[in-house]
Design a protein around this motif. Sequence first.
Motif, PDB file in Angstrom:
ATOM      1  N   LEU A  98       0.824  -1.204   0.000  1.00  0.00           N
ATOM      2  CA  LEU A  98       0.000   0.000   0.000  1.00  0.00           C
ATOM      3  C   LEU A  98       0.864   1.263   0.000  1.00  0.00           C
ATOM      4  CD1 LEU A  98      -3.043  -0.973   2.239  1.00  0.00           C
ATOM      5  CD2 LEU A  98      -2.830  -0.970  -0.235  1.00  0.00           C
ATOM      6  N   ARG A 161     -12.008 -14.860   9.424  1.00  0.00           N
ATOM      7  CA  ARG A 161     -11.472 -13.503   9.254  1.00  0.00           C
ATOM      8  C   ARG A 161     -10.375 -13.505   8.201  1.00  0.00           C
ATOM      9  NH1 ARG A 161     -11.078  -9.552   7.743  1.00  0.00           N
ATOM     10  NH2 ARG A 161     -10.872  -7.458   8.626  1.00  0.00           N
ATOM     11  N   ALA A 164     -11.953 -13.741   4.729  1.00  0.00           N
ATOM     12  CA  ALA A 164     -12.525 -12.459   4.319  1.00  0.00           C
ATOM     13  C   ALA A 164     -11.415 -11.499   3.896  1.00  0.00           C
ATOM     14  CB  ALA A 164     -13.340 -11.850   5.461  1.00  0.00           C
ATOM     15  N   PHE A 165     -10.329 -11.511   4.649  1.00  0.00           N
ATOM     16  CA  PHE A 165      -9.221 -10.614   4.345  1.00  0.00           C
ATOM     17  C   PHE A 165      -8.628 -10.899   2.973  1.00  0.00           C
ATOM     18  CE2 PHE A 165      -4.642  -9.515   4.643  1.00  0.00           C
ATOM     19  CZ  PHE A 165      -4.777  -8.151   4.843  1.00  0.00           C
ATOM     20  N   GLU A 168     -10.904  -9.878   0.146  1.00  0.00           N
ATOM     21  CA  GLU A 168     -10.863  -8.429  -0.049  1.00  0.00           C
ATOM     22  C   GLU A 168      -9.591  -8.025  -0.783  1.00  0.00           C
ATOM     23  OE1 GLU A 168     -12.660  -5.853  -0.323  1.00  0.00           O
ATOM     24  OE2 GLU A 168     -14.293  -7.080   0.402  1.00  0.00           O
ATOM     25  N   TRP A 172      -9.971  -5.995  -4.166  1.00  0.00           N
ATOM     26  CA  TRP A 172      -9.364  -4.667  -4.255  1.00  0.00           C
ATOM     27  C   TRP A 172      -8.264  -4.649  -5.318  1.00  0.00           C
ATOM     28  CZ3 TRP A 172      -4.228  -3.340  -3.406  1.00  0.00           C
ATOM     29  CH2 TRP A 172      -3.961  -1.963  -3.437  1.00  0.00           C
TER      30      TRP A 172
ATOM     31  N   ARG B 161      -8.869   0.630   0.058  1.00  0.00           N
ATOM     32  CA  ARG B 161      -8.463  -0.603   0.748  1.00  0.00           C
ATOM     33  C   ARG B 161      -8.792  -0.501   2.233  1.00  0.00           C
ATOM     34  NH1 ARG B 161      -8.730  -4.533   2.346  1.00  0.00           N
ATOM     35  NH2 ARG B 161      -7.507  -6.453   2.239  1.00  0.00           N
ATOM     36  N   ALA B 164     -12.550  -0.963   2.742  1.00  0.00           N
ATOM     37  CA  ALA B 164     -12.921  -2.371   2.636  1.00  0.00           C
ATOM     38  C   ALA B 164     -12.509  -3.127   3.895  1.00  0.00           C
ATOM     39  CB  ALA B 164     -12.260  -3.000   1.407  1.00  0.00           C
ATOM     40  N   PHE B 165     -11.328  -2.822   4.394  1.00  0.00           N
ATOM     41  CA  PHE B 165     -10.838  -3.506   5.587  1.00  0.00           C
ATOM     42  C   PHE B 165     -11.736  -3.261   6.791  1.00  0.00           C
ATOM     43  CE2 PHE B 165      -8.014  -3.642   9.358  1.00  0.00           C
ATOM     44  CZ  PHE B 165      -7.658  -4.977   9.292  1.00  0.00           C
ATOM     45  N   GLU B 168     -15.064  -5.011   6.522  1.00  0.00           N
ATOM     46  CA  GLU B 168     -14.915  -6.434   6.823  1.00  0.00           C
ATOM     47  C   GLU B 168     -14.792  -6.655   8.323  1.00  0.00           C
ATOM     48  OE1 GLU B 168     -15.551  -9.336   5.739  1.00  0.00           O
ATOM     49  OE2 GLU B 168     -16.023  -8.371   3.851  1.00  0.00           O
TER      50      GLU B 168
END
Lengths: 197, 197
Positions: A98, A161, A164-165, A168, A172, B161, B164-165, B168
């Motif tokens: 990021l 979790r 889901a992460f 995403e 993304w 991002r 979205a995090f 979630e």
Amino acid sequence: MALRNAVMAALLDGEASGYDLAKGFDASVANFWMATPQQLYRELERMEGEGLITARVVEQERRPNKRLFSLTKAGMEAVRAYVAEPPGRPTTIRDELLVKVQCADVGDIAAVRAAIGERMEWATAKLARYERLREHLLKGRTEDEYFAEAERIGPYLTLMRGIAFERENIRWGEFALRRLERRAMTTGGQGRATPET
Amino acid sequence: MALRNAVMAALLDGEASGYDLAKGFDASVANFWMATPQQLYRELERMEGEGLITARVVEQERRPNKRLFSLTKAGMEAVRAYVAEPPGRPTTIRDELLVKVQCADVGDIAAVRAAIGERMEWATAKLARYERLREHLLKGRTEDEYFAEAERIGPYLTLMRGIAFERENIRWGEFALRRLERRAMTTGGQGRATPET
DNA sequence: TGCGTTTATTCAACAAATTGACTAGAGGCG
DNA sequence: CGCCTCTAGTCAATTTGTTGAATAAACGCA
């Protein structure tokens, strides 16, 4: 001294050697708390010294001996105390990708896109492993059945979790890749350092 | 030496003091790379010594003076070099909450639920801030218009991002809370250490 | 037959992060 | 009037985390 909590969480699943923990923390705790082998060996020794865990040496004929650690009663008590104590500070995430995306406009967009692509591949692989682990836990039962029957639900919840992460991450990644592609087309792929003031 | 990359990413948005960075990294980079004030001041000095950033002292009458840092040409070059270099290792997440959830079955389920609740509140607040920041960036335009017109898209992508995090986090929190509630009802709220072997 | 890989762990050195205290003026609250 | 908080930073000590290498036996494959 937070690593030890993660180690204890991993040992709830049963005995493990330093080596076991080092590669994947049995693939479940590693999801939200990774550490290097050295870190683990050091911490394990300290924890043994403090009586939180005990080692059982397993002599292996065709392998180096290994020391399997398990929680002592004191260790169990420590887990309980840890769970009960006031919630620690918010998550520490440190995501190099990021940082690069943030810099994308002044750097090489193609490189950033490559980095995102690599992350997506990684996420896809991890997701597949998680899904397999989930199937393994469910053993063909529905989720409701699992929750009704299983003796432990913590590992399943954390696994969800993780799933889901990673989903995403992929979703993304697709979005970012599309947007950066268009940007690369209009600017010629290279960001400018400063717009010629 | 990865903190410096995050600092440089933050400085792409313009000048900032150590103090500015310390509280929120302008609320965008902090999303994926948090650091303590001390860490930042130390790193800023080192970076200044290496010529990556320069300081401009702003004398304030009713406040202590502050030093506003900005990227030098060398700093810009360093950003470019960093973006181009091969992708670093996968994200390091360290989430205490998930460690506790993993331990939920042997600990106080009510405490775990409280911790999840706190995380959800936190996530909700963060999400609200992110959404406001998003509105601010969009300035009433659609996303497509934004991408067509904006000079920088990196910050928007990382913001998405983050959004979205946190979404979630909330979604998963609701799920985990429901499941743990049921579990607490059937076991009486307290997990057992060992099932009396 | 020998070379690389996997299992299993340890040592030493270094870099980075965390904690806690300390300075110092300004503004606000009761 | 005194106390607390905010801005803006610095210093020192300790704890954590990272890197690289060394040891050592066994497996597999070419």
